[in-house]
Write a protein that holds these residues in place. Structure first.
Motif, PDB file in Angstrom:
ATOM      1  N   GLY A 188       0.837  -1.200   0.000  1.00 19.15           N
ATOM      2  CA  GLY A 188       0.000   0.000   0.000  1.00 19.15           C
ATOM      3  C   GLY A 188       0.863   1.238   0.000  1.00 19.15           C
ATOM      4  N   THR A 189       0.233   2.400  -0.027  1.00 19.45           N
ATOM      5  CA  THR A 189       0.976   3.656   0.045  1.00 19.45           C
ATOM      6  C   THR A 189       1.164   4.019   1.512  1.00 19.45           C
ATOM      7  N   HIS A 190       2.421   4.180   1.903  1.00 10.86           N
ATOM      8  CA  HIS A 190       2.761   4.450   3.298  1.00 10.86           C
ATOM      9  C   HIS A 190       3.586   5.726   3.409  1.00 10.86           C
ATOM     10  N   GLU A 191       3.362   6.478   4.446  1.00 12.31           N
ATOM     11  CA  GLU A 191       4.311   7.511   4.794  1.00 12.31           C
ATOM     12  C   GLU A 191       5.574   6.837   5.323  1.00 12.31           C
ATOM     13  N   ALA A 192       6.704   7.525   5.192  1.00 17.27           N
ATOM     14  CA  ALA A 192       7.960   6.946   5.658  1.00 17.27           C
ATOM     15  C   ALA A 192       7.871   6.646   7.150  1.00 17.27           C
ATOM     16  N   PRO A 193       8.474   5.534   7.610  1.00 16.89           N
ATOM     17  CA  PRO A 193       8.428   5.215   9.033  1.00 16.89           C
ATOM     18  C   PRO A 193       9.134   6.285   9.857  1.00 16.89           C
ATOM     19  N   ALA A 194       8.567   6.614  10.989  1.00 21.21           N
ATOM     20  CA  ALA A 194       9.105   7.695  11.822  1.00 21.21           C
ATOM     21  C   ALA A 194      10.294   7.209  12.635  1.00 21.21           C
ATOM     22  N   HIS A 195      11.364   7.998  12.627  1.00 20.21           N
ATOM     23  CA  HIS A 195      12.507   7.790  13.509  1.00 20.21           C
ATOM     24  C   HIS A 195      12.471   8.901  14.565  1.00 20.21           C
ATOM     25  N   THR A 196      13.301   8.779  15.580  1.00 26.06           N
ATOM     26  CA  THR A 196      13.203   9.715  16.714  1.00 26.06           C
ATOM     27  C   THR A 196      13.500  11.145  16.313  1.00 26.06           C
ATOM     28  N   LYS A 197      14.328  11.360  15.272  1.00 29.60           N
ATOM     29  CA  LYS A 197      14.727  12.711  14.882  1.00 29.60           C
ATOM     30  C   LYS A 197      14.227  13.027  13.476  1.00 29.60           C
ATOM     31  N   ASP A 198      13.127  12.422  13.077  1.00 27.46           N
ATOM     32  CA  ASP A 198      12.604  12.661  11.736  1.00 27.46           C
ATOM     33  C   ASP A 198      11.708  13.890  11.724  1.00 27.46           C
ATOM     34  N   ASP A 199      12.216  14.987  11.183  1.00 28.22           N
ATOM     35  CA  ASP A 199      11.356  16.112  10.825  1.00 28.22           C
ATOM     36  C   ASP A 199      11.990  16.805   9.635  1.00 28.22           C
ATOM     37  N   ASP A 200      11.271  17.718   9.040  1.00 31.46           N
ATOM     38  CA  ASP A 200      11.712  18.326   7.794  1.00 31.46           C
ATOM     39  C   ASP A 200      12.576  19.558   7.971  1.00 31.46           C
ATOM     40  N   PHE A 201      12.841  19.974   9.217  1.00 31.02           N
ATOM     41  CA  PHE A 201      13.416  21.296   9.415  1.00 31.02           C
ATOM     42  C   PHE A 201      14.747  21.331  10.171  1.00 31.02           C
ATOM     43  N   PHE A 202      15.047  20.332  11.003  1.00 28.20           N
ATOM     44  CA  PHE A 202      16.172  20.485  11.918  1.00 28.20           C
ATOM     45  C   PHE A 202      17.496  20.587  11.172  1.00 28.20           C
ATOM     46  N   GLN A 203      17.675  19.857  10.071  1.00 24.48           N
ATOM     47  CA  GLN A 203      18.951  19.952   9.366  1.00 24.48           C
ATOM     48  C   GLN A 203      19.080  21.271   8.608  1.00 24.48           C
ATOM     49  N   ALA A 204      17.965  21.818   8.137  1.00 24.09           N
ATOM     50  CA  ALA A 204      18.014  23.144   7.525  1.00 24.09           C
ATOM     51  C   ALA A 204      18.463  24.180   8.554  1.00 24.09           C
ATOM     52  N   GLY A 205      17.970  24.038   9.785  1.00 26.96           N
ATOM     53  CA  GLY A 205      18.387  24.934  10.855  1.00 26.96           C
ATOM     54  C   GLY A 205      19.854  24.768  11.200  1.00 26.96           C
ATOM     55  N   GLU A 206      20.333  23.525  11.230  1.00 26.24           N
ATOM     56  CA  GLU A 206      21.746  23.283  11.516  1.00 26.24           C
ATOM     57  C   GLU A 206      22.628  23.895  10.432  1.00 26.24           C
ATOM     58  N   LEU A 207      22.209  23.780   9.177  1.00 26.72           N
ATOM     59  CA  LEU A 207      22.977  24.367   8.080  1.00 26.72           C
ATOM     60  C   LEU A 207      23.009  25.888   8.206  1.00 26.72           C
ATOM     61  N   TYR A 208      21.881  26.487   8.538  1.00 27.97           N
ATOM     62  CA  TYR A 208      21.827  27.947   8.704  1.00 27.97           C
ATOM     63  C   TYR A 208      22.775  28.402   9.815  1.00 27.97           C
ATOM     64  N   ARG A 209      22.785  27.684  10.921  1.00 31.23           N
ATOM     65  CA  ARG A 209      23.618  28.093  12.063  1.00 31.23           C
ATOM     66  C   ARG A 209      25.105  27.904  11.804  1.00 31.23           C
ATOM     67  N   LEU A 210      25.456  27.092  10.810  1.00 28.59           N
ATOM     68  CA  LEU A 210      26.862  26.920  10.425  1.00 28.59           C
ATOM     69  C   LEU A 210      27.373  28.078   9.585  1.00 28.59           C
ATOM     70  N   MET A 211      26.491  28.870   9.042  1.00 26.14           N
ATOM     71  CA  MET A 211      26.885  29.935   8.123  1.00 26.14           C
ATOM     72  C   MET A 211      27.446  31.139   8.873  1.00 26.14           C
ATOM     73  N   SER A 212      28.371  31.833   8.209  1.00 29.22           N
ATOM     74  CA  SER A 212      28.891  33.086   8.756  1.00 29.22           C
ATOM     75  C   SER A 212      27.827  34.169   8.628  1.00 29.22           C
ATOM     76  N   ALA A 213      28.064  35.310   9.251  1.00 36.17           N
ATOM     77  CA  ALA A 213      27.103  36.410   9.185  1.00 36.17           C
ATOM     78  C   ALA A 213      26.890  36.861   7.748  1.00 36.17           C
ATOM     79  N   ASP A 214      27.968  36.969   6.980  1.00 36.31           N
ATOM     80  CA  ASP A 214      27.840  37.395   5.590  1.00 36.31           C
ATOM     81  C   ASP A 214      27.075  36.365   4.761  1.00 36.31           C
ATOM     82  N   GLU A 215      27.352  35.086   4.998  1.00 31.42           N
ATOM     83  CA  GLU A 215      26.632  34.027   4.280  1.00 31.42           C
ATOM     84  C   GLU A 215      25.136  34.085   4.586  1.00 31.42           C
ATOM     85  N   LYS A 216      24.810  34.320   5.849  1.00 28.62           N
ATOM     86  CA  LYS A 216      23.397  34.438   6.223  1.00 28.62           C
ATOM     87  C   LYS A 216      22.745  35.618   5.527  1.00 28.62           C
TER      88      LYS A 216
END
Length: 485
Positions: A409-437
């Motif tokens: 059947g059609t299933h959503e991906a199984p959930a893992h403890t840290k599965d969300d769509d945003f946390f890695q985007a936030g981590e990437l943003y926080r790695l950037m310098s002020a000018d990069e931001k």
């Protein structure tokens, strides 16, 4: 106004247009998913004759040389000994624009590599980003439609681009990559390449490992600002092609060092997020880079059409010791890439010189078709099994089997403890310098502020707020300022 019902080409209602049918919640995609196969097959046939995506490209020949022992992880013959060299062909490309598009634009870059190995051709088809916008192939035709020229206006529309992203929160990580400083490479030589997907390696003992490929440019990463890119396009719309061609002609051969991240297969099930989700990266702290070898480009094609336009890649072209993973986007591409080339170039496209194996002998029962050039002798049979010493199966799988379980059947991906769509985007943003931001915010706001619907803007802003509070706040303020001007 009542909601219109989405249907298949035969008129049947579509139950789920977000998730492909799989064997269990985390299993591989089923061939019985008629909606997915029809959708991908129809999508592949929407343009004649250029590629639907990755149409604008450049290519070069070279070699891959093994520098480090990886035989503990894979039995792939071309990786079997330090110092071994394998001939390669690479095709770089932009994604969204047509064959006549400019090179220096904000867009992911294709990084498709063909290894002409003794055991057949191995195709590694990736991008210059380690992640992608979506995680299920059933959404791919819709995604590309949203990024391509609008059928009415004939141009790329911010409303379409950002509306799709507003309704696809998993795109937030890749948007942060694309709108950041590496969104417009200065040249193909000055960008990294990634397999992006998760693949499987299997060693001689049958042990399975999941891997991610990283090609680090030895020329250093160089990128263009939006202003520099606009100037470059005005000077030379073919700037990346010009740079690659002239560098190799001068003998300045570009090179990349290949590293892999390796995860024992047993670790995948309990990893804190889905390791087969192509919208996420594996942290290097968990799985550090391990060097494999170097890729060198040293020869330009003699004919761009014959060798670059007709080059055909499929991630389904594996060799013993390398195979797929349950990555759903990869699973969809295993079908779609080869099918696109069968449509563009014909069923015998693998007999074209750029696509034909250089070291391995092709020996099977495929016959005839448009542009067939390979024929057996008149004594050869065209069926199997036979009693006439024709080619026979080996019984040895290329990679280790993957366990599957659960209901179809059609299933959503199984959930893992840290599965969300945003946390890695936030981590990437926080790695950037002020000018990069600063540049990231300006690039996002420049596009998002052109959207005409307030609800679409608000949905996108919510994604950036979810990734990082400062990220969201700054994008919101920048969009507001541009809309008030």
């Amino acid at each position: 106004m009542s909601q219109r019902v989405l249907t298949t080409e035969s008129g049947a209602p579509v139950a789920d247009n977000q998730n492909s049918a799989t064997a269990g919640a985390g299993g591989p995609i089923l061939i019985q998913d008629q909606h997915l196969l029809e959708k991908l097959a129809r999508f592949n046939r929407e343009r004649i004759p250029e590629r639907v995506v990755h149409a604008r490209g450049s290519g070069a020949y070279g070699y891959f040389e093994v520098t480090d022992d990886v035989t503990g992880f894979t039995r792939a013959d071309f990786l079997s000994e330090v110092g071994r060299r394998t001939e390669t062909f690479i095709r770089f490309s932009t994604v969204a624009d047509s064959l006549g598009g400019a090179d220096a634009v904000r867009d992911p870059r294709g990084f498709a590599l063909k290894f002409y190995t003794d055991e057949g051709n191995y195709d590694l088809v990736g991008n210059n980003t380690p992640v992608f916008f979506i995680k299920d192939p059933v959404k791919f035709p819709d995604f590309i439609h949203s990024q391509k020229r609008d059928p009415f206006t004939g141009r790329q529309e911010p409303d379409n681009v950002w509306d799709f992203w507003a309704n696809s929160p998993e795109a937030t990580h890749q948007i942060t990559w694309l709108m950041g400083d590496r969104g417009i490479p200065a040249s193909y030589r000055h960008m990294n390449g990634f397999g992006s997907h998760t693949y499987q390696w299997t060693n001689a003992e049958g042990e399975a490992f999941f891997v991610k490929y990283h090609f680090k440019t030895n020329q250093g990463v160089r990128s263009l600002s939006a202003e520099q890119a606009a100037e470059q396009v005005g000077k030379d719309a073919n700037s990346h092609q010009t740079d690659l061609l002239q560098a190799i002609e001068r003998g300045v051969n570009p090179s990349w060092t290949l590293y892999v991240q390796i995860m024992p297969a047993a670790e995948a099930a309990d990893y804190r997020f889905n390791p087969f989700d192509v919208t996420k990266v594996w942290p290097h702290a968990d799985h550090p880079l391990q060097r494999v070898g170097r890729l060198v480009l040293d020869r330009n094609p003699d004919n761009v059409f014959a060798e670059v336009e007709q080059a055909a890649f499929s991630p389904n072209n594996f060799v013993p010791g390398i195979g797929p993973s349950p990555d759903k986007m990869l699973q969809g591409r295993l079908f779609a890439y080869a099918d696109a080339q069968r449509y563009r170039l014909g069923i015998n496209h693998t007999q074209l010189p750029v696509n034909a194996p250089r070291k391995a002998t092709v020996d099977n029962y495929g016959r005839d078709g448009l542009h067939a050039t390979r024929y057996g002798s008149r004594q050869d049979k065209n069926y199997e099994p036979n009693s006439y010493a024709g080619p026979a199966q080996t019984g040895a799988a290329l990679a280790a089997p993957l366990p599957v379980h659960g209901w179809t059947g059609t299933h959503e991906a199984p959930a893992h403890t840290k599965d969300d769509d945003f946390f890695q985007a936030g981590e990437l943003y926080r790695l950037m310098s002020a000018d990069e931001k600063d540049r990231l915010i300006a690039n996002i706001a420049g596009g998002l502020s052109q959207v005409t619907r307030d609800d679409v803007i608000e949905k996108n802003l919510a994604h950036f707020h979810a990734a990082d509070a400062d990220y969201g706040k700054r994008v919101e303020e920048a969009v507001r300022a541009l809309r008030e001007d």
